[in-house]
Design a protein around this motif. Structure first.
Motif, short mmCIF file in Angstrom:
data_model
loop_
_atom_site.label_atom_id
_atom_site.label_comp_id
_atom_site.label_asym_id
_atom_site.label_seq_id
_atom_site.Cartn_x
_atom_site.Cartn_y
_atom_site.Cartn_z
N ALA A 25 -6.13 -5.11 -14.25
CA ALA A 25 -5.34 -6.23 -13.81
C ALA A 25 -4.60 -5.77 -12.42
O ALA A 25 -4.71 -6.89 -11.62
CB ALA A 25 -4.22 -6.72 -14.90
N THR A 29 -5.27 -7.89 -8.55
CA THR A 29 -3.99 -8.71 -7.72
C THR A 29 -3.83 -7.78 -6.27
O THR A 29 -3.28 -8.46 -5.72
CB THR A 29 -2.85 -8.43 -8.63
OG1 THR A 29 -2.45 -7.11 -8.83
CG2 THR A 29 -2.67 -9.37 -9.75
N ALA A 34 -0.51 -8.49 0.34
CA ALA A 34 0.49 -8.42 -1.04
C ALA A 34 1.40 -7.34 -0.83
O ALA A 34 1.06 -6.20 -0.02
CB ALA A 34 -0.54 -8.13 -2.28
N ARG A 75 2.30 -0.91 -8.34
CA ARG A 75 2.40 -2.19 -8.65
C ARG A 75 2.35 -3.23 -7.73
O ARG A 75 3.02 -2.79 -6.45
CB ARG A 75 3.58 -2.14 -9.59
CG ARG A 75 5.10 -2.00 -9.02
CD ARG A 75 6.14 -2.42 -9.80
NE ARG A 75 7.25 -2.03 -9.27
CZ ARG A 75 8.26 -2.88 -8.99
NH1 ARG A 75 8.20 -4.17 -9.30
NH2 ARG A 75 9.24 -2.54 -8.33
N VAL A 76 2.14 -4.63 -7.70
CA VAL A 76 2.29 -5.29 -6.69
C VAL A 76 3.62 -5.98 -6.97
O VAL A 76 4.05 -6.48 -7.86
CB VAL A 76 1.21 -6.34 -6.98
CG1 VAL A 76 1.26 -7.55 -5.95
CG2 VAL A 76 -0.18 -5.86 -6.78
N GLU A 78 6.60 -8.83 -6.88
CA GLU A 78 6.51 -10.09 -6.88
C GLU A 78 7.76 -10.53 -5.78
O GLU A 78 8.72 -9.79 -5.95
CB GLU A 78 6.69 -10.48 -8.33
CG GLU A 78 5.69 -10.36 -9.17
CD GLU A 78 4.44 -11.13 -8.80
OE1 GLU A 78 4.40 -12.09 -8.41
OE2 GLU A 78 3.44 -10.45 -9.05
#
Length: 121
Positions: A25, A29, A34, A75-76, A78
């Motif tokens: 996942a 992303t 990003a 992690r991406v 947000e």
């Protein structure tokens, strides 16, 4: 004893599948543009991804691009919508609603005499 060992093996396989699903996942992303955070706490924006060599070009400051391994991206990030001043003021308590001070809380202006109290330096 065998039942405990069987449960341990079951949970190990389940945890491995869950970790693999989370990693897939994350990889889905990760695209150019990003905002991401690495395992070592560096924030940046992905410029490009090299699939063959598993490298990511990461923009960490204007004009500064570093190449890191793809798996070091934790992690991406947000985007956070900032609160407006009106929302902050509505959420904060007013002076009238504050009421009595909590136990041990100092209140300015209550001293009628200016003598130092025990414990004041």
């Amino acid at each position: 004893m065998l039942a405990v060992l069987a449960m341990l093996v079951f949970f190990m396989f389940r945890n491995g599948r869950k970790r693999k699903r989370d990693q897939e996942a994350l990889q889905a992303t990760m695209v150019a543009g990003a905002d991401v955070m690495t395992n070592f706490g560096m924030y940046g924006t992905i410029v490009s991804i090299d699939e063959e060599e598993n490298k990511v070009a990461l923009l960490i400051a204007p004009g500064t691009i570093v190449n890191i391994h793809r798996q070091t991206i934790a992690r991406v990030v947000e985007p956070v919508v900032p609160e407006t001043a009106e929302d902050i003021l509505q959420d904060s308590p007013s002076i009238e609603s504050m009421g009595e001070p909590e136990f041990g809380q100092r209140v300015d202006g209550d001293d009628t005499d200016n003598q130092p109290k025990k414990g004041d330096a």
